[in-house]
Motif scaffolding. Structure first.
Motif, PDB file in Angstrom:
ATOM      1  N   UNK A  80       0.837  -1.202   0.000  1.00 28.49           N
ATOM      2  CA  UNK A  80       0.000   0.000   0.000  1.00 28.49           C
ATOM      3  C   UNK A  80       0.874   1.254   0.000  1.00 28.49           C
ATOM      4  N   UNK A  81       0.367   2.316  -0.618  1.00 26.73           N
ATOM      5  CA  UNK A  81       1.073   3.589  -0.606  1.00 26.73           C
ATOM      6  C   UNK A  81       0.941   4.270   0.749  1.00 26.73           C
ATOM      7  N   UNK A  82      -0.145   3.979   1.453  1.00 22.25           N
ATOM      8  CA  UNK A  82      -0.391   4.556   2.774  1.00 22.25           C
ATOM      9  C   UNK A  82      -1.501   3.765   3.441  1.00 22.25           C
ATOM     10  N   UNK A  83      -1.586   3.926   4.756  1.00 24.99           N
ATOM     11  CA  UNK A  83      -2.692   3.375   5.540  1.00 24.99           C
ATOM     12  C   UNK A  83      -3.490   4.552   6.076  1.00 24.99           C
ATOM     13  N   UNK A  84      -4.803   4.378   6.157  1.00 24.70           N
ATOM     14  CA  UNK A  84      -5.653   5.456   6.639  1.00 24.70           C
ATOM     15  C   UNK A  84      -6.783   4.893   7.485  1.00 24.70           C
ATOM     16  N   UNK A  85      -7.600   5.818   8.025  1.00 21.93           N
ATOM     17  CA  UNK A  85      -8.792   5.402   8.751  1.00 21.93           C
ATOM     18  C   UNK A  85      -8.611   5.345  10.251  1.00 21.93           C
ATOM     19  N   UNK A  86      -9.385   4.516  10.848  1.00 21.31           N
ATOM     20  CA  UNK A  86      -9.543   4.178  12.265  1.00 21.31           C
ATOM     21  C   UNK A  86     -10.207   5.285  13.064  1.00 21.31           C
ATOM     22  N   UNK A  87     -11.090   4.808  13.953  1.00 27.55           N
ATOM     23  CA  UNK A  87     -11.907   5.677  14.795  1.00 27.55           C
ATOM     24  C   UNK A  87     -11.468   5.617  16.257  1.00 27.55           C
ATOM     25  N   UNK A  88     -11.191   4.408  16.771  1.00 27.21           N
ATOM     26  CA  UNK A  88     -10.878   4.229  18.185  1.00 27.21           C
ATOM     27  C   UNK A  88      -9.434   4.639  18.466  1.00 27.21           C
TER      28      UNK A  88
END
Length: 364
Positions: A80-88
């Motif tokens: 992956x070029x980057x990781x994103x997301x997550x709420x907690x």
């Protein structure tokens, strides 16, 4: 005999960490994913990144830090070029630590814990505001409303403990008090007795939802001794439709933090309509955070390429129009990641006269 090299993916891969199953906050995860997916679709409709489509590789964290860290490992292996997301926050912290160790760019969408990483890192940036920023604004709201004897009902968590400390420090400096009550040790009825004993003028829910938040709210609303107490939820539990469905009128008048402007510009208006259609309900601030995350990454990838080091090196040069205002990252004292300082912050509640309508009570 040499094994042929794996050909590069025709797509630019973006990893996405999202809580989609319990005990994760599934409603928040659904809104976050809707924003991420809409952002990717719009990037691809506009030609992708140098003619290559973006592809979202989604992994369910289920609010589990170890699962999130393992997902970062897997996503790194996929290129992956980057990781994103997550709420907690506690999950995002585990993901950030692993991304930093592996040299994978991580753009955090929604988690607010100040200490997202133990040490400063060049690999991690964040769209959401830091907890210290938003929760101090919430404390100012409480003081302005004359609620200076505050009780917090908590569960064990780094995030809740950090929130309690921030509230205590900010309120104490202005003559307020904070008493901490253990949600795991007290029944809702015993909690009501404790609120009366302490003379609390506000009760803040630093607990999960629907359990134990919903039965606590029902018990307090049903106790005549506590008719004048303010129930608050700075972490945003009342933002989502499930809160209103569970509690009805009892869930109104519970102020919470959300990260939206008082008035959207044309971009926010357009994206909001698209998100509403995708979700089948009004989008939360979390959905906008998802869209803004992809907008940032698409701009970075177009301008600086897909090499992970180039992506991470671009954080201080980001200048992107997001749904909620211009996004730029900087170093903020006490925060070890590249931070958008700051998204708009509101204290909002559901109108008791019309629980599906939100009232803006305070801005910061």
């Amino acid at each position: 005999m040499n094994t042929p090299a794996t050909p590069p993916s025709p797509s630019v891969l973006l990893g996405a960490l999202v809580p989609l199953t319990r005990p994760g906050w599934v409603e928040a995860g659904r809104h976050l994913l809707a924003g991420l997916e809409l952002g990717v679709r719009e990037v691809n409709d506009a030609g992708g990144v140098d003619g290559r489509p973006l592809e979202l590789v989604v992994r369910d964290t289920a609010a589990d830090p170890e699962r999130a860290a393992a997902a970062v490992d897997e996503l790194a292996g996929l290129g992956v070029a980057a990781v994103t997301g997550e709420y907690h926050s506690v999950v995002a912290r585990a993901a950030a630590a692993r991304a930093d160790a592996l040299g994978v760019p991580f753009l955090c969408s929604s988690a607010v814990l100040d200490a997202l990483t133990e040490e400063p890192t060049e690999w991690v940036a964040r769209v959401a505001p830091a907890q210290s920023h938003g929760w101090r604004i919430y404390a100012d709201f409480l003081l302005g409303a004359g609620r200076d004897r505050v009780a917090v009902v908590t569960q064990p968590s780094v995030y809740w403990a950090s929130g309690t400390r921030l509230l205590r420090e900010h309120l104490a400096a202005r003559g307020g008090t904070v008493v901490e009550l253990d949600a795991n040790a007290l029944t809702p009825e015993a909690l009501c007795d404790a609120l009366v004993e302490h003379g609390a003028t506000a009760l803040l829910l630093l607990v999960g939802t629907p359990e134990p938040a919903v039965p606590i709210v029902r018990a307090v609303r049903g106790d005549e001794r506590l008719a004048e107490i303010l129930i608050g939820a700075p972490a945003g539990q009342p933002e989502f439709a499930g809160w209103a469905a569970e509690l009805g009128a009892d869930g109104a008048g519970v102020p919470f933090l959300r990260y939206l402007p008082e008035v959207f510009g044309p971009l926010g208006e357009r994206v909001g309509k698209e998100l509403h259609e995708r979700l089948g309900e009004a989008p939360s601030f979390v959905a906008y955070e998802g869209w803004d995350t992809v907008a940032v990454l698409a701009e970075v990838l177009r301008a600086h390429g897909t090499d992970p080091a180039a992506v991470a090196g671009a954080w201080p040069r980001v200048a992107v129009d997001g749904t909620r205002g211009p996004i730029r990252f900087s170093r903020t004292p006490g925060i070890g990641v590249w931070q958008w300082a700051w998204p708009p912050v509101q204290v909002v509640d559901r109108d008791p006269a019309e629980p599906d309508r939100f009232r803006i009570l305070h801005t910061g």
